[in-house]
Design a protein around this motif. Structure first.
Motif, short mmCIF file in Angstrom:
data_model
loop_
_atom_site.label_atom_id
_atom_site.label_comp_id
_atom_site.label_asym_id
_atom_site.label_seq_id
_atom_site.Cartn_x
_atom_site.Cartn_y
_atom_site.Cartn_z
N LEU A 64 3.62 16.67 -5.51
CA LEU A 64 5.03 16.23 -5.29
C LEU A 64 5.32 14.98 -4.37
N LEU A 65 4.70 15.07 -3.27
CA LEU A 65 5.00 14.09 -2.04
C LEU A 65 4.17 12.66 -2.62
N ALA A 103 -3.80 -1.62 -9.46
CA ALA A 103 -5.07 -2.15 -9.62
C ALA A 103 -6.25 -1.62 -8.74
N ILE A 104 -5.72 -1.42 -7.37
CA ILE A 104 -7.03 -1.01 -6.37
C ILE A 104 -7.19 0.47 -6.89
N ALA A 105 -6.29 1.40 -7.30
CA ALA A 105 -6.26 2.59 -7.61
C ALA A 105 -7.29 2.54 -8.85
N LYS A 133 -1.26 4.87 -6.20
CA LYS A 133 -1.76 6.13 -5.50
C LYS A 133 -1.45 6.09 -4.10
N VAL A 134 -1.56 7.19 -3.56
CA VAL A 134 -1.52 7.45 -1.74
C VAL A 134 -2.85 8.09 -1.42
N THR A 192 -1.88 5.63 3.17
CA THR A 192 -2.16 4.29 2.60
C THR A 192 -1.93 4.02 1.28
N ILE A 193 -0.89 3.54 0.87
CA ILE A 193 -0.56 3.31 -0.60
C ILE A 193 -1.15 2.12 -1.33
#
Length: 446
Positions: free
Chosen positions: A94-95, A295-297, A109-110, A290-291
């Protein structure tokens, strides 16, 4: 001897005997005892009240004693106090989704950490893994943390303990217009100069060797340096031109400090990576992150992510983060940061016009700095960079503290960054204390 049964003097003596205190010569220390706190204030062991005008370390955005966050911590501790980062949990999921929903639209993503330094450490690795390059550029008047990689990102004197540094870290100059060697006619002219200098440096470093450019979206402890018009877009354009990751350190400026969710939102720019901490839980428990862009995700769907921490995405931290975001929304605290920030700006401009020792004031939302000088015309700093032989800044901070105004100073700047819950009456009462102290500085230190 038990907790809650100790006298203030006993707490202080035991702290000196057994604790190593940050960024200090230990012998002369007399650490203040904090006994209780509520809202924008705290009280020491002798019952003296202080306005918390730095939000502790620019992290206590929701103020002291918020019961919603405290209850969320309690509930999560009872339900599930810990689980390895490998597990999927409701609060983690959720967070992460909520953060992505609040972040710039290109974010995907985080990766959760414990704080800002390890968020930046992981951002370094992610940028290098994604680009296949090794060099990391960051600015001289910057602070990104004190762990070894983050300290090599850092440009100011707190990096010295980690030198000689790690190969591949390169520094460039900030767009510090107040102290620029050129008297620019416009902010756009300053931007053209600094972006031109940065572009040239990238080429000299090897245009295909730079993985990332790290910047605090708005420089924090090193003077709340706000970039001139067009600067952030100029850096974005350079990153696009050379295939470099733009990384915005939002550890201080994230979560409403500038009146917007992230500091970079003020500049209509989307970075590739955002790091955050502090205001996501406001220090009630540790959490950072770190978000990364979509593209990186996507890259790590079929490439190994070499990042891992035992306490990453800690359940209690995630629960506190969710509750903190609720507090921001329910209390309309980002709006309050804008409203009170406008009042703070007026108060700061009054101090600048009134006091000979105030060379410049810089502010955005409830994030501001007062820069002290010996001479307004020459802009000579009250204390030299990385030197204060007469301990003038500690003396000034001491005078503020004696009168109930708690903050911290760095180089020749006083940081003013109260909790986002502050109201107009509290703000004016606190800033009247600063006015009195600056009068003493005018009369005795110039």
């Amino acid at each position: 001897m038990k907790v809650n049964e100790m006298k203030a003097s006993e707490i202080q003596d035991m702290s000196k005997a057994y604790n190593l205190h940050s960024w200090s010569v230990q012998g002369p220390l007399k650490p203040k005892v904090m006994a209780k706190a509520e809202g924008v204030c705290f009280w020491d062991g002798d019952g003296k009240k202080y306005f918390d005008m730095s939000s502790q370390l620019v992290n206590l955005n929701i103020g002291h004693g918020n019961q919603k966050v405290i209850e969320a911590i309690k509930d999560q501790a009872e339900k599930l106090a810990f689980a390895s980062p490998a597990f999927a949990l409701d609060v983690r999921s959720l967070l992460a989704k909520r953060i992505i929903d609040m972040a710039p639209s290109n974010m995907g993503k985080v990766f959760f950490t414990l704080g800002g330094a390890d968020a930046n450490e992981n951002a370094i690795k992610i940028a290098r893994l994604f680009t296949g390059r090794n060099k990391i550029m960051s600015r001289y008047r910057s602070y990104h943390g004190a762990t070894y990689g983050a300290a090599n990102l850092t440009g100011e004197p707190r990096k010295y303990a980690c030198e000689p540094g790690i190969p591949g870290f390169v520094k460039f100059f900030d767009p510090y217009v107040y102290r620029a060697p050129i008297d620019f006619e416009t902010e756009e002219a300053a931007t053209a100069y600094y972006i031109g200098q940065l572009r040239e440096q990238i080429i000299y470093e090897g245009r295909n060797s730079v993985a990332a450019i790290f910047m605090e979206s708005i420089t924090g402890s090193n003077g709340v340096i706000i970039p001139p018009k067009g600067y952030m877009k100029g850096v974005r354009d350079l990153c696009d031109e050379f295939g470099i990751m733009m990384v915005c350190d939002e550890v201080m400026t994230g979560w409403g400090r500038t009146g917007k969710c992230f500091g970079v939102n003020n500049f209509d720019v989307e970075p590739d990576i955002i790091t955050f901490a502090k205001g996501i839980t406001c220090g009630y428990v540790p959490l950072g992150g770190t978000i990364v862009s979509k593209a990186i995700a996507k890259h790590f769907d079929d490439h190994f992510l070499s990042c891992g921490l035992t306490y990453s995405a800690h359940p209690i931290g995630c629960a506190a983060g969710l509750a903190t975001l609720d507090v921001y929304e329910e209390g309309k605290l980002f709006d309050n940061a804008n409203a009170m920030g406008a009042i703070l700006g007026d108060l700061l401009e009054t101090l600048k016009s009134k006091h000979a020792c105030v060379g410049d004031v810089r502010y955005i939302g409830l994030f501001s700095a007062v820069e002290l000088v010996k001479d307004k015309a020459t802009k000579e700093a009250l204390v030299p960079y990385d030197g204060d032989p007469d301990k003038l800044m500690p003396k000034i901070n001491g005078m503020l503290s004696e009168r109930g105004f708690s903050t911290y100073t760095h180089e020749n700047c006083i940081i003013v960054a109260p909790p986002l819950i502050i109201n107009e009456a509290e703000l004016k009462e606190a800033m009247a204390i600063m006015d009195d102290v600056l009068t003493i500085v005018d009369e005795t230190m110039l």
